[in-house]
Design an enzyme around this catalytic site. Structure first.
Site, PDB file in Angstrom:
ATOM      1  N   SER A 109     -37.238  26.930 -13.499  1.00  0.00           N
ATOM      2  CA  SER A 109     -38.442  26.453 -12.832  1.00  0.00           C
ATOM      3  C   SER A 109     -39.229  27.635 -12.249  1.00  0.00           C
ATOM      4  CB  SER A 109     -38.070  25.417 -11.759  1.00  0.00           C
ATOM      5  OG  SER A 109     -39.194  24.699 -11.332  1.00  0.00           O
ATOM      6  N   ASP A 142     -40.036  16.949 -19.735  1.00  0.00           N
ATOM      7  CA  ASP A 142     -40.099  17.463 -18.363  1.00  0.00           C
ATOM      8  C   ASP A 142     -41.092  16.634 -17.550  1.00  0.00           C
ATOM      9  OD1 ASP A 142     -40.470  19.004 -16.013  1.00  0.00           O
ATOM     10  OD2 ASP A 142     -40.092  20.862 -17.082  1.00  0.00           O
ATOM     11  N   HIS A 175     -36.753  17.932 -16.479  1.00  0.00           N
ATOM     12  CA  HIS A 175     -36.824  19.257 -15.856  1.00  0.00           C
ATOM     13  C   HIS A 175     -35.447  19.909 -15.768  1.00  0.00           C
ATOM     14  CE1 HIS A 175     -38.857  22.371 -13.658  1.00  0.00           C
ATOM     15  NE2 HIS A 175     -38.075  22.246 -12.612  1.00  0.00           N
TER      16      HIS A 175
END
Length: 793
Positions: free
Chosen positions: A651, A724, A758
C-alpha cells in the site's frame, strides 16, 4: 490449466497457473492460528474464536456485487469474504473446563453477540446459499438454528439483543421476487451535473454506476426486521421492510431507534453518505416519531464531518435519553471557529438541550455511573484530551484528565475498559470512583502492557499489573468488578499465545495449553536496533536473522517499511513494538524471507516529520535519508551485505518502495504490493496530505514515482489484487506503473491476482505472492553480481 498472462517485451506470454513457494514456507504457512477470546457479560465463561486459515481461490471467486462501498455475495445475501470463524470453544472461567458445543458441521460462523445477562450468544452460520441465525445457551452449550429465518447480513449489524436478554432483533430477507435484471439496451446516457458548489471527494471504489446498480442495492440491502423470542424461537415482523443500518434499543427497552437509508442515491459516495431518516419506534414496532432527517453528505470538507446530528446513541446510564454531536464550524476543519462541536442530549418526551461545547473535534465518549469521559482532538497539533464530566452537575467545568500528543506512545495512559451493562449497552468498568485503564505500555526498549486503576475524582493511579520484561502479557477483560481478577493473553519468544486467569498479587492460572505449531521458527533471532538519521531523528528496526544464522555472516537483506507522518521528531522516533513476542509468520508476510536465508529489517522507521500542512514537502528526502541510515546501521553491526539489499512494502509502503528505487541507488530490487504511484489520480489528497493537486501541483508530481519511472533502474516487482477496494489504490495504478517502467527500458514484472482485494486472502493467491516475492529477490538481490569492487565495511 489456469494460465497467468504476462507481457514480456511487448508480447503476450503465458505461464503455468498459481505457483507454490518452497516447502519450508508452506509448512509454516499452513500451521494452525491462535484463537482470540471473548468474556461473556456475566464473567462466567470465556469463548475462544478460531478463524479459518485461508479460503480457496474458488471461495474467493464466489459471485460478488460491488454496490455503494459494500461487497455482497448474491447467493447468501451476506458479505463477500467477511470476518468469519470455523471453530468456537466455550470455557468456564472458574475452572477452565470446556463446555461442549454441537456446532454445525457446514458453514462458517459470524461474530458472536452476547445477551446482557451472559446466558446466551447469537451468531450467524453462512452456508452456500443462505445465512442461518444460531443461538447457544451458555450453561449447557446447546446450539440450535432458528428455523424459518433467512438472515440478511449485507449491511451493518445484523443481530441486536433487547435489554431483557429474552428477545433479539434480526435483519431477515423479506418476501421478494427475482433480482432486477440488467437492461439489454440502455435507456439513455448516464449523466452527472454539478451546480457550482465545492464538493471534493476522495477516490473511493465499489461505487454505484447505474440505475440498475441502484435497483440491486435496494434489492439486496432491504431487510424485514424480526423480533425473535429466544426460548421458543418464535418470531414476528417488527416494523416495515426497509434499508436499515443502525438498530438500537433504549436501556429501558421501551424504544428503538432505526436509521433508514433511502433514495436519492449517489454515484460518487458510499452508502454511509446517502440520505437517512432516523425513526423512533416502540417495542411493538409502531412508529412514535421521526427523530432526524439527513440529506446526502455531499460537499463535506476533506478531514471534516457532516453538518447536523452525528454519533447518535442512547445514554446507557439513563432509561431513555439520546446523545449526539453537532458541528459548530459547518464540519470544516479549515474554518476558524471558537468551538468545533457541541454535545446534545434529549430525554424521550422532552426537548433537546446543549450539554457542552468542545474547542476541538469530538473523538468519543465513555459512559460511567455519575460521570463520562469525553475525548477531543486538535487537528493541527494532533493533540488529544480526555475530560471528565460530572453528569449530575451540567454546569460544572469538565476536568482534563489527559492532555498529550495523539502520536506520543510513551505517554499513552491506556484505554478505559468497558463491559456490557445489564441493559446491553457498553459502559465503563467501574468500582466506586475508580475505572481501569488497559495500555500497550510502549517504552524505548519495547512494549510492556499494563493495567491501571484510576480514581476519577483524585486523579490518583495505582498499577495492578505490568508485563514482565522477558514476556509479553496483555490484559483482555476484567473477571471481577473490583479489578482483582482478569483474563490475559501471554506469550514470549519461546512460548506460544495462551490465555490466563490473573489476579493482583496472585499467581496466574493457565486457561489454555496450546503448544508451539512451528518449532522451526524458534531458531529465528530478533533484536531491536536503534540509530539516528543525519538530522538527529531517532530511528529503529527489528532485526530478524534466519534460522541457524552464523555470527559474522553478511546476508542478503530485506528492508520492509511503511512511512508515517509526525508533527515532531520526538514522537517520530518512538518504538511501539516488542521483541519478546512469539514469532509467528502468516499470510503474505515479508518475514517468510527468513526461511529463504535473508536478514529482515522489519518495520524500519520511515518517519516524515513536519507541520501537518506541509509535511510532505520533504517526503522524498526524508524517506531516502531514513533508508540509508537503516542500511548503514545493518552494515555497521555486521549482518548486511551492502551490495545485496532489497526493499518492499504494501500500500503506502509500495508507494515508498517505488520512490526509493527512483530517487536512490541504495537497493538492488524492490517489491511493491497494492500501491498507488501516480498522485494525479488522487487529486483531493492522500494519506495525511491535506492539499489538493490544484493547491500543490509540484508536490503531487514530485511525490509520484510514476513521473520519474525513467529513473527506476533497479528491478521492480508489482503485485496487485484485481478487485482492490481500498481508496486510492485502484488496480490501474499498478498497470500504468508497469507500462511506464517497461516503456522506459526498466526491468519490471506485474502480477495481478484474480478476485483479490487490497490484502490477499485466497490460499492460492497467498502462496503465489510468496513464491513471486522470494523468486524475485533470489534472482535480483541474493544472487545479484557485486555492484563494485570489495568495499571496506
Amino acid at each position: 490449466m489456469m494460465l497467468t498472462l504476462l507481457l514480456l517485451a511487448g508480447m503476450a506470454h503465458a505461464e503455468d497457473g498459481y505457483k507454490k513457494p518452497p516447502q519450508p514456507v508452506l509448512d509454516v504457512l499452513n500451521a494452525p492460528m491462535a484463537p482470540t477470546a471473548q468474556v461473556n457479560p456475566s464473567r462466567t465463561h470465556v469463548l475462544l474464536l478460531r478463524r479459518g486459515r485461508y479460503p480457496s481461490i474458488a471461495q474467493v471467486s464466489q459471485p460478488m456485487l460491488r454496490l455503494a462501498g459494500l461487497r455482497t455475495n448474491p447467493r447468501t445475501n451476506g458479505p463477500h469474504l467477511g470476518i468469519t470463524f470455523v471453530e468456537f470453544t466455550l470455557l468456564r472461567a472458574a475452572d477452565g473446563q470446556t463446555v461442549p458445543l454441537a456446532l454445525p458441521k457446514d458453514g462458517v460462523f459470524g461474530m458472536p453477540r452476547w445477551s446482557s445477562d451472559g446466558k446466551w450468544f447469537a451468531f450467524t452460520s453462512t452456508l452456500t446459499n443462505r445465512i442461518d441465525l444460531m443461538l447457544c445457551e451458555t450453561a449447557t452449550g446447546k446450539v440450535r438454528a432458528v428455523p424459518g429465518i433467512n438472515v440478511n447480513a449485507a449491511i451493518s449489524e445484523t443481530i441486536q439483543w433487547m435489554p431483557d436478554s429474552r428477545h433479539l432483533l434480526v435483519k431477515s430477507i423479506p418476501k421478494r421476487g427475482n433480482p432486477p435484471e440488467a437492461p439489454l439496451v440502455p435507456s439513455g446516457p448516464r449523466i452527472q451535473e454539478s451546480a457550482g458548489r465545492r464538493a471534493p471527494v476522495r477516490t473511493l471504489q465499489d461505487l454505484l454506476t447505474s440505475a440498475h446498480d441502484m435497483d440491486l442495492f435496494d434489492y439486496y440491502m432491504t431487510s424485514q426486521l424480526l423480533m425473535v423470542e429466544v426460548q421458543t424461537g418464535k418470531f414476528t415482523p417488527y416494523y416495515q421492510p426497509g434499508l436499515y443500518s443502525t438498530i438500537e434499543p433504549s436501556p429501558d427497552g421501551r424504544h428503538v431507534f432505526l436509521v433508514r437509508i433511502h433514495r436519492p442515491y449517489s454515484l460518487l459516495h458510499t452508502w454511509n453518505s446517502f440520505p437517512q431518516t432516523t425513526l423512533l419506534l416502540d417495542p411493538n414496532g409502531r412508529e412514535e416519531e421521526k427523530l432526524f432527517e439527513k440529506g446526502m453528505e455531499d460537499g463535506v470538507a476533506i478531514e471534516g464531518v457532516a453538518p447536523g446530528p452525528r454519533s447518535l446513541s442512547w445514554r446507557p446510564d439513563e432509561p431513555a435519553t439520546l446523545f449526539w454531536v453537532e458541528a459548530l464550524d459547518s464540519g470544516d476543519p479549515a474554518r476558524k471557529a471558537p468551538f468545533r462541536d457541541r454535545l446534545m442530549t434529549r430525554k424521550i418526551g422532552g426537548q433537546a438541550a446543549e450539554w457542552m461545547k468542545l474547542e476541538h473535534r469530538f473523538r468519543g465518549i465513555d459512559w460511567g455511573k455519575g460521570f463520562a469521559l469525553v475525548r477531543d482532538e486538535e487537528r493541527n497539533r494532533r493533540w488529544t484530551r480526555t475530560m471528565i464530566l460530572n453528569l449530575s452537575d451540567r454546569g460544572a467545568m469538565p476536568k482534563v484528565a489527559v492532555s498529550r500528543s495523539s502520536q506520543d506512545r510513551y505517554r499513552d495512559p491506556g484505554t478505559p475498559i468497558e463491559h456490557i451493562s445489564s441493559t446491553g449497552h457498553r459502559m465503563l468498568e467501574q468500582d466506586g470512583d475508580h475505572i481501569f485503564l488497559n495500555a500497550l505500555g510502549a517504552t524505548p526498549t519495547g512494549a510492556r502492557p499494563f493495567l491501571d486503576r484510576y480514581n476519577v475524582k483524585t486523579g490518583e493511579t495505582s498499577r495492578l499489573f505490568r508485563s514482565a520484561e522477558k514476556s509479553y502479557e496483555r490484559p483482555l477483560a476484567l473477571l471481577s468488578a473490583d479489578g482483582s481478577r482478569w483474563l490475559s493473553e501471554r506469550e514470549s519468544t519461546t512460548e506460544p499465545i495462551n490465555f490466563y486467569i490473573s489476579s493482583s498479587g496472585g499467581e496466574a492460572k493457565a486457561l489454555t495449553h496450546f503448544t508451539d505449531p512451528t518449532p522451526q521458527l524458534r531458531k529465528i533471532r530478533k533484536q531491536l536496533v536503534t540509530y539516528k538519521r543525519p538530522d538527529g531523528v531517532d530511528l529503529s528496526f527489528t532485526l530478524y536473522l534466519p534460522p541457524d544464522y552464523k555470527e559474522g555472516t553478511r546476508l542478503p537483506t530485506v528492508v520492509w517499511a511503511y512511512p508515517r507522518e509526525y508533527v515532531d521528531a520526538g514522537t517520530a522516533g518512538q518504538f511501539g513494538g516488542s521483541t519478546e513476542r512469539f514469532t509467528t509468520i502468516t499470510s503474505t508476510s515479508h518475514l517468510f524471507y527468513l526461511l529463504a536465508g535473508y536478514a529482515v529489517l522489519d518495520d524500519a522507521s520511515m518517519p516524515v516529520v513536519g507541520e501537518p500542512a506541509v509535511v510532505n514537502n520533504t517526503y522524498v528526502e526524508q524517506i531516502v535519508a531514513s533508508a540509508k541510515a537503516a542500511i548503514d546501521k545493518a552494515v555497521e553491526i555486521g549482518v548486511t551485505d551492502r551490495d545485496r539489499v532489497g526493499v518492499g512494502g504494501h500500500s503506502y509502503g509500495a508507494f515508498m518502495t517505488a520512490n526509493l528505487l527512483a530517487h536512490s541507488d541504495l537497493f538492488r530490487a524492490g517489491v511493491a504490493r497494492s500501491g498507488a504511484y501516480n498522485r494525479t489520480l488522487t487529486p483531493f489528497g492522500f494519506q495525511s496530505e491535506r492539499r489538493t493537486i490544484w493547491q500543490a501541483p509540484e508536490l503531487y508530481l514530485k511525490m509520484s514515482p510514476f513521473m520519474v519511472a525513467n529513473k527506476i533502474n533497479e528491478p521492480l516487482l508489482l503485485i496487485h489484487g484485481e478487485a482492490d477496494n481500498n481508496a486510492g489504490t485502484f488496480p490501474i495504478q499498478s498497470d500504468r506503473m508497469y507500462q511506464a517502467v517497461r516503456g522506459n527500458g526498466g526491468k519490471v514484472r506485474l502480477v495481478f491476482l484474480p478476485n483479490e482485494s487490497h490484502g490477499y486472502v485466497g490460499k492460492e493467491s497467498v502462496e503465489h505472492t510468496l513464491a513471486e516475492m522470494i523468486e524475485w529477490f533470489d534472482k535480483y538481490v541474493k544472487n545479484a553480481p557485486p555492484l563494485s569492487a570489495k568495499r571496506d565495511n
